[in-house]
Design an enzyme around this catalytic site. Sequence first.
Site, PDB file in Angstrom:
ATOM      1  N   HIS A  80      20.514  10.599 103.901  1.00  0.00           N
ATOM      2  CA  HIS A  80      20.644   9.867 102.842  1.00  0.00           C
ATOM      3  C   HIS A  80      21.476   8.458 102.990  1.00  0.00           C
ATOM      4  O   HIS A  80      21.044   7.572 102.414  1.00  0.00           O
ATOM      5  CB  HIS A  80      21.549  11.009 101.723  1.00  0.00           C
ATOM      6  CG  HIS A  80      21.559  10.243 100.396  1.00  0.00           C
ATOM      7  ND1 HIS A  80      20.359  10.345  99.559  1.00  0.00           N
ATOM      8  CD2 HIS A  80      22.761   9.933  99.621  1.00  0.00           C
ATOM      9  CE1 HIS A  80      20.766   9.809  98.469  1.00  0.00           C
ATOM     10  NE2 HIS A  80      22.107   9.613  98.378  1.00  0.00           N
ATOM     11  N   SER A 125      19.468   5.493  96.287  1.00  0.00           N
ATOM     12  CA  SER A 125      19.965   6.494  95.624  1.00  0.00           C
ATOM     13  C   SER A 125      20.125   6.386  93.987  1.00  0.00           C
ATOM     14  O   SER A 125      19.309   6.204  93.666  1.00  0.00           O
ATOM     15  CB  SER A 125      21.318   6.836  96.332  1.00  0.00           C
ATOM     16  OG  SER A 125      21.846   8.246  95.798  1.00  0.00           O
ATOM     17  N   ASP A 165      17.065  13.875 104.344  1.00  0.00           N
ATOM     18  CA  ASP A 165      18.036  13.598 103.136  1.00  0.00           C
ATOM     19  C   ASP A 165      18.288  14.787 102.501  1.00  0.00           C
ATOM     20  O   ASP A 165      17.265  15.554 101.890  1.00  0.00           O
ATOM     21  CB  ASP A 165      17.109  12.649 102.202  1.00  0.00           C
ATOM     22  CG  ASP A 165      17.771  11.939 101.136  1.00  0.00           C
ATOM     23  OD1 ASP A 165      18.995  12.346 100.926  1.00  0.00           O
ATOM     24  OD2 ASP A 165      17.775  10.596 100.975  1.00  0.00           O
TER      25      ASP A 165
END
Length: 426
Positions: free
Chosen positions: A394, A192, A364
């Site tokens: 995610h 991320s 995601d």
Amino acid sequence: MSLDLQHKSTPPSLVLRQLSHQSSPVPIIQIMVASSDLIDFTSLGPSPRRDLNFQELTNFDGYRCETHHATTEDGYILGIHRIPLSDSCPSECAEREPIVYTHGLLLCGDDCILPGPGKSHCYNLADACYDMWVINNRGNRYSRNHTTLNPDKDSEFWNFSIDEMASLDMPAAIDYILEVTNKKQVIIVAHSQGSTISILMCAKRPEYNDKIKIGFAMSPVSSLYDAKMFGLGIMKALAKLLDGDNNKTHSEIFPHGGLGQAAAIGLCGFSEIQYPVCISILFASLGYEKFQITPDTMRAIPGHIPDGTSLKNFVHWGQIKKYGFCEFNHGPKGNLKKYNQEMPPQFNLNPVKVRWILLAGLQDNVADVKDAQRLASQLENSEFCVIEEENFGHLDFVYADTLTKYVTPQILLTLKTGKFTCNKYQ
Ligand SMILES: *[C@@H]1O[C@H](CO)[C@@H](O)[C@H](O)[C@H]1NC(C)=O
Ligand SMILES: *[C@@H]1O[C@H](CO)[C@@H](O)[C@H](O)[C@H]1NC(C)=O
Ligand SMILES: *[C@@H]1O[C@H](CO)[C@@H](O)[C@H](O)[C@H]1NC(C)=O
């Protein structure tokens, strides 16, 4: 790139599948109904691993751990953890480049060991005889320290965003690791925002391109045009409210042990009724379709997330949602002074030379496949892969029980052979 969307059998819960395509919070009652056939509630109760810090967790799990500190050019003292090579590793493994794990927004390095032995990035890679290093960005629980500023008293401590993490934290940590290990390059495994700052470092400090052998960016976040997460609306509103008035953004949000943590533990604390509540909030915001995060891991998560950052960083992400993948917006006057134009410029990714493997998930809500692909197209030396599991969200990139099936083998195979083939595991 190869995008292999096989639609296999109908997933266990049609309810969840339909809900996941909405961007609004999910009705909890439906989740409860849907989850009751999937979850074994007999194993619930707080996890003994919930309230342990990184060092304690590794000890609990039977791994060695060293704690290191690196100081950035602007005085931030970063906590870095290392899981050194195990004594049982063959001697030729000492020749390998160290692997650096970088965490996401409101998260910390704990993520890469949180699901436990045999199930987490840092343990899996350590088991494969890599020297694992885990970086913590300025402001989180392990990096809430400075040579002159006091994070509890000086608002100036909180005057930072991904810009500083990319151009100051990452270089300081990498130089420190290269010095201690006496190596010339590191390998990066990033999640991320950790991907964002690792890639931005290559853009803003081009001399670091040579210090990275290869990077794996899981759920890489850049522009947020297609991101569905509803929390981004809040960030965007904040950005609008605070645009140009930068001093107001110099404060801490979601500190470890603060209100956010209390809420996480209160909501996810952990009883039969809380599991569905907890994951509905988590997954409605971040993307999910099927419960790939097991109750065992869920019971440990609330002690570790959220972890603190600056309001300015939060606002920067709101600006990115609003204006694209851009530098911090100081308002028209400030921008003219700083960038010579009224609008904040888009990040220039041309200087990025490192070979980046980008891994995206179909569910995601933060790093949408389309945004991730857009990023790949801007990177000179990148390969792009959508995980073939159609329910990958995610947080699945760090917490899912299927990460050992879909992610770890791809990383290890690429490191071993030098060749990356999307969704090839051996
Ligand atoms: C901050 O860093 C200094 C210098 O490394 C150290 O002596 C001190 O104990 C640290 N403080 C905290 C709260 O970690
Ligand atoms: C905040 O940081 C920016 C960038 O480093 C700097 O230009 C600015 O003067 C700082 N603001 C304050 C109030 O310290
Ligand atoms: C922001 O803080 C700096 C340093 O403390 C100060 O010089 C400046 O006037 C402040 N700006 C605003 C708009 O309050």
